[in-house]
Design an enzyme around this catalytic site. Structure first.
Site, short mmCIF file in Angstrom:
data_model
loop_
_atom_site.label_atom_id
_atom_site.label_comp_id
_atom_site.label_asym_id
_atom_site.label_seq_id
_atom_site.Cartn_x
_atom_site.Cartn_y
_atom_site.Cartn_z
N GLU A 44 0.82 -1.33 0.07
CA GLU A 44 0.06 -0.11 0.13
C GLU A 44 0.80 1.23 -0.13
OE1 GLU A 44 -2.96 -0.58 3.12
OE2 GLU A 44 -4.36 -1.54 1.90
N GLU A 84 -5.33 -8.19 -1.07
CA GLU A 84 -6.16 -8.02 0.15
C GLU A 84 -7.56 -7.57 -0.15
OE1 GLU A 84 -4.71 -5.28 3.19
OE2 GLU A 84 -2.48 -5.78 2.53
C1 BGP Z 1 -4.21 -2.68 4.85
C2 BGP Z 1 -3.10 -3.55 5.40
C3 BGP Z 1 -2.86 -4.26 6.18
C4 BGP Z 1 -4.40 -4.80 6.82
C5 BGP Z 1 -5.47 -4.31 6.33
C6 BGP Z 1 -6.80 -4.41 6.97
O1 BGP Z 1 -4.13 -1.32 5.03
O2 BGP Z 1 -2.08 -3.40 4.13
O3 BGP Z 1 -1.96 -4.62 6.97
O4 BGP Z 1 -4.31 -4.87 8.43
O5 BGP Z 1 -5.51 -3.11 5.71
O6 BGP Z 1 -6.77 -3.30 8.10
P1 BGP Z 1 -7.24 -3.45 9.55
O7 BGP Z 1 -5.85 -4.29 10.14
O8 BGP Z 1 -6.61 -1.98 10.03
O9 BGP Z 1 -8.43 -3.81 9.63
#
Ligand code: BGP
Length: 478
Positions: free
Chosen positions: A183, A377
């Protein structure tokens, strides 16, 4: 060869993890401290992640969730066996920079750290699971922050290049799919979380962030170039926190604003994929009096180090307006600012749920770059309760994923080339934004609570069997 259901035969179904959110063992095996190791849970985490708080030493009596996380460091075999049982074709993990170079600027790597990832890759390959590796997923060695100001400094480009070459060389026969920065556009929204940047009052924030962005873009290009020299079969991608911005109305001002907002993110991928700064970015630098220092050869490097595929995360679409009244409906919880879209629902954490947005985003990225896409993701962070029999019936998660899979299939049928899908947190892990364990994404439950209590025992949720059937049928049974 594609079946009627759209998904190519070699489609990479799987899951995605990040070192700092799963491993624990934060100083085991010679690992150095990282930025995330100093991020607690709760409100303080938000301020730190935005770069407003300087904090370079762990404090007593503060709980840091990355220190133990879900103990993947010691339990990776058990976890990988469960992923294999679901039929995973791919597992996305990240390497912790500070396991390989505890301070980040050493000449010699830490053999214990290298061995750990050798063990993980061997275990994956034993189960015919393709490793997909992010080189930097949020955790910068803290020494680099203290000594150099992290990515504010050009020196990081060399350290990152050395780190990348070290792991490319070591794992060249085990890993084919790589991504440089997770990201990468997070840098503009959560500078400390994304890139270890601490902001000072006297600094021009845009100047600092775009200079750091230039360093990361050059570092990414150098890594891509070096990787292809080390193994020409490598597939090296970029990684965007994606999600289209919708205009609230058909007012041309709203339309323009939505486009402008998306360009804040596309900026990074335009450089990584097309190899040059787009005109709108040059104008932005000029209009804001930004002077991005570049070294001779940088622009050539950007051209030579373009990525092979576009990796992206998709959780939400965003919505924007130029009407001050409408702007009052801004929703909290989303890292990327957004107003309330009246046509979509939201998760318990306020993240917009918009399955069709995945199809829209995938089409948009394909039209823009014409390079294979990898959805690395996606998922639903939700509270899971154990019922009276100790079971977790996470139908809401199945419903979320099913809706997104259908739209992914539509995108493929639209002609978009998608090589794989790795859902976020296939096993419950620490949340990046909040540090909570309560925000669960997994098909596998982990008995670990927000305060670090729990047995760490793993347990299959209802979605485990559902995802297994999806993979087994290659998306036929959604
Ligand atoms: C993205 C990241 C991850 C992850 C995901 C979900 O921004 O790449 O590392 O954690 O989001 O976010 P969160 O864990 O805050 O729910």
């Amino acid at each position: 060869m594609t079946k009627n259901n759209g998904f190519p035969e070699n489609f990479l179904w799987g899951g995605a993890l990040a070192a700092n959110q799963v491993e624990g063992g934060y100083i085991e095996g010679g690992k150095g401290l990282t930025t995330v190791d100093l991020m607690p849970t709760g409100e303080a985490r938000q301020e730190i992640s935005k770069g407003y708080i300087r904090n370079f030493e762990p404090q007593e009596d503060v709980y840091y969730p990355s220190h133990g996380a879900i103990d993947f460091y010691n339990r990776y075999k058990e976890d990988i066996a469960l992923f294999a049982e679901m039929g995973f074709k791919a597992l996305r993990i990240s390497i912790s920079w500070a396991r390989i170079f505890p301070n980040g600027d050493e000449a010699e790597p830490n053999e214990d750290g290298l061995q750990f990832y050798d063990n993980v890759f061997d275990e994956l390959l034993l189960h015919n699971i393709e490793p997909v590796v992010t080189i930097a997923h949020f955790d910068v060695p803290i020494h680099l922050v203290k000594e150099y100001g992290s990515w504010k400094s050009r020196k990081l480009v060399d350290f990152f290049e050395h780190y990348s070459k070290t792991i490319f060389t070591r794992y060249k026969d085990k890993v084919k799919y790589w991504m440089t920065f997770n990201e990468i556009n997070m840098l503009l929204h959560r500078p400390y979380l994304g890139a270890g940047i601490v902001l000072n009052d006297e600094e021009n924030v845009n100047q600092v962030l775009y200079q750091a962005a230039h360093h990361q873009l050059v570092a990414s290009a150098k890594a891509v170039k070096a990787g292809h020299e080390i193994n020409p079969d490598f597939q090296i991608g970029c990684m965007l926190a994606a999600g289209m911005t919708y205009p609230y109305t058909s007012n041309p001002d709203d339309i323009w604003q939505a486009m402008d907002k998306d360009r804040e993110s596309f900026f990074f991928i335009d450089v990584q994929s097309r190899g040059e700064y787009p005109g709108y970015a040059k104008r932005f630098f000029k209009d804001h009096n930004l002077n991005i220092e570049m070294e001779e050869g940088d622009l050539e490097l950007l051209k030579e180090g373009t990525v092979d595929y576009i990796g992206f995360s998709y959780y939400s679409s965003r919505c924007t307006s130029t009407d001050p009244e409408v702007l009052k409906t801004a929703i909290s919880g989303n890292i990327f600012g957004s107003i309330k879209n009246p046509y979509t629902k939201a998760s318990e954490w306020g993240w917009t749920i918009d399955p069709k947005g995945l199809r829209i985003t995938a089409n948009q990225l394909w039209d823009r770059y014409q390079k294979p896409l990898f959805i690395v993701e996606n998922g639903l962070g939700a509270v899971d309760e154990l019922d009276e029999n100790g079971e977790i019936n996470d139908d809401y998660r199945i419903e979320y994923l099913r809706a997104h899979f259908k739209e992914m299939r539509e995108a493929i049928l639209d002609g978009v080339e998608i090589i794989g899908y790795t859902s976020w947190g296939p096993i419950d892990i620490v949340s990046a934004s909040t540090g909570e364990m309560k925000k669960r994404y997994g098909y596998i439950y982990v008995d670990r609570q927000n305060d670090g209590t729990g047995t760490l025992e793993r347990k299959k949720k209802k979605s485990f069997g559902w995802y297994k059937a999806v993979i087994q049928s290659n998306g036929e049974e959604i």
